[in-house]
Write a protein that holds these residues in place. Structure first.
Motif, PDB file in Angstrom:
ATOM      1  N   THR A   1      30.687  32.953 -50.834  1.00  0.00           N
ATOM      2  CA  THR A   1      32.113  33.804 -50.717  1.00  0.00           C
ATOM      3  C   THR A   1      32.930  33.285 -49.640  1.00  0.00           C
ATOM      4  O   THR A   1      34.143  33.021 -50.010  1.00  0.00           O
ATOM      5  CB  THR A   1      31.788  35.221 -50.542  1.00  0.00           C
TER       6      THR A   1
ATOM      7  N   ARG B   1      34.336  29.990 -51.469  1.00  0.00           N
ATOM      8  CA  ARG B   1      35.475  30.103 -52.270  1.00  0.00           C
ATOM      9  C   ARG B   1      36.821  30.852 -51.559  1.00  0.00           C
ATOM     10  O   ARG B   1      37.669  30.387 -51.975  1.00  0.00           O
ATOM     11  CB  ARG B   1      34.870  31.425 -53.286  1.00  0.00           C
ATOM     12  N   ALA B   2      36.614  31.632 -50.780  1.00  0.00           N
ATOM     13  CA  ALA B   2      37.731  32.031 -49.666  1.00  0.00           C
ATOM     14  C   ALA B   2      38.709  30.913 -48.926  1.00  0.00           C
ATOM     15  O   ALA B   2      39.685  30.799 -49.029  1.00  0.00           O
ATOM     16  CB  ALA B   2      37.274  32.956 -48.647  1.00  0.00           C
TER      17      ALA B   2
ATOM     18  N   GLU C   1      37.002  37.931 -50.970  1.00  0.00           N
ATOM     19  CA  GLU C   1      37.506  36.702 -50.493  1.00  0.00           C
ATOM     20  C   GLU C   1      38.862  36.406 -50.743  1.00  0.00           C
ATOM     21  O   GLU C   1      39.544  35.400 -50.215  1.00  0.00           O
ATOM     22  CB  GLU C   1      36.806  35.645 -51.722  1.00  0.00           C
TER      23      GLU C   1
END
Length: 401
Positions: free
Chosen positions: A97, A100-101, A128
């Motif tokens: 996560t 991705r963030a 996120e």
């Protein structure tokens, strides 16, 4: 000679830049909706471009229109217990996560969009998107839109889910507008959500998103019913029931063209292929076709599940349809199908009312020619979504909203 600062160059740049966020942990729905919206907002506008941020594992199988590209976020997989893990990288869910963030925030900072359109999840997958939304609030002039499909889930379940995710707070704090890709008199997806009057004043009901076909596909030369479970990941029961109907009734017609979807694979797909082979051409099957719109156009009727994109295709191509909605893990498809049946747009095969039996499917397919087309129930009046999106999107980007 004076030099122009980078920010001055950006301000002088007439291009309209759009980012779509589509978390897509599974399935095709969010990606296909974002792709249709991106195409509409950039078509015929040489100054517009768009990037779709997506976690869909099949994003690379699609072609994207001129001016539209995509960034594939590292994938996650939902386990049977409801938890998530990294699809391929071996990272735990917090690590994936965070990765991705970071990628999302970097893309937004570097691309400097004029408009961010977020699909369905106000704070993104596991929050996120929040770092990017906070950054946008404090920097620049990007307008933000939360896009919601016509149905999310039953009100009580949705309210609990949004409370757990902090989604109401994110919606109130970060979004300039909320677009609902449906009609208020069909269904209100925010029913039961404690949104403020100010947030509801920012809502715009666009109507459903009309689909068109521009790709040329070799279609069967004989009449056919199109069988599509959408992405296919939860469509095995429907596919099996259709095959059972053709197995039980040797006179059932017309023939069927079955599109498994990219997520129906492995041993289940092999077993279905063996059954298809024994039907001697009465059913033909392929794995996945990103140009499925053309197959809709040629079909005598459709047997499908009740996802948003498939429903838009049924309406857009004015096809008699039998919808077999899933009821787990959420009632979204059942709610959509039952309302559509009430309005005379489609026929629903309901597990409680009709029974999920071969005889019920045989009767449904045989009755298809006798159903009204969606247009006979006023479907054309529901399909203004893309026109409204173009109008609202350009007004936001041009500062005239």
């Amino acid at each position: 000679m004076s030099q122009t600062a980078p920010e001055d160059l950006r301000n002088a740049d007439p291009k309209r830049r759009i980012i779509f966020y589509s978390h897509d942990t599974f399935g095709l729905g969010h990606l296909r909706r974002s792709r249709a919206l991106a195409a509409a907002l950039t078509e015929g506008d040489d100054h517009a471009s768009a990037i779709i941020l997506t976690g869909s594992p099949v994003a690379g199988r699609f072609t994207f229109p001129k001016g539209v590209d995509h960034i594939r976020l590292p994938g996650v997989t939902k386990l049977a217990d409801g938890s998530y893990v990294s699809q391929t990288l071996g990272l735990d869910i917090d690590e994936i996560t965070a990765l991705r963030a970071g990628l999302i925030k970097t893309a937004i900072e570097k691309y400097e969009p004029d408009l961010l359109i977020v699909d369905k999840e106000p704070s993104g997958f596991r929050g996120e998107l929040l770092p990017s939304l906070e950054w946008l609030r404090d920097h620049g002039n990007t307008k933000t839109v939360l896009g919601l499909r016509d149905v999310l889930d039953e009100p009580e379940v949705l309210a609990a889910e949004w409370a757990r995710k902090g989604a109401v707070a994110a919606t109130e704090a970060f979004y300039d507008e909320i677009w609902v890709y449906g009609m208020h008199d069909v269904y209100d997806p925010t029913k039961g959500l404690p949104l403020s009057d100010a947030a509801r004043d920012r809502m715009h009901w666009t109507g459903y998103l009309r689909r068109e076909t521009t790709d040329e596909v070799d279609l069967p030369q004989h009449p056919y019913v199109l069988i599509t479970p959408g992405g296919g990941g939860d469509g095995a029961a429907m596919v099996s029931l259709v095959l059972e109907a053709y197995e039980k009734d040797p006179d059932l017609s017309p023939n069927a063209v079955l599109i498994y979807g990219p997520f129906l694979s492995g041993d289940v797909r092999d077993a279905f292929d063996a059954r298809v082979e024994k039907l001697n051409g009465r059913v033909t099957a392929v794995g996945f076709d990103s140009r499925i719109e053309a197959l809709f156009v040629g079909a005598e009727g459709v047997v499908c599940m009740g996802g948003y994109n498939t429903f838009c295709e049924v309406l857009s191509f004015d096809k008699r349809a039998v919808i077999v909605p899933r009821t787990v893990p959420r009632l979204e498809q059942w709610i959509r199908a039952s309302r559509a049946e009430e309005l005379g747009l489609v026929r629903m095969l309901d597990e409680t009312r009709d029974g999920m039996t071969a005889d019920a499917m045989i009767a449904a397919i045989r009755n298809l020619p006798h159903q009204n087309k969606p247009s006979e129930a006023g479907a054309d009046g529901l399909l203004d979504g893309l026109d409204v999106v173009i109008k609202r999107g350009r007004a936001l980007m041009d500062g005239t909203a």
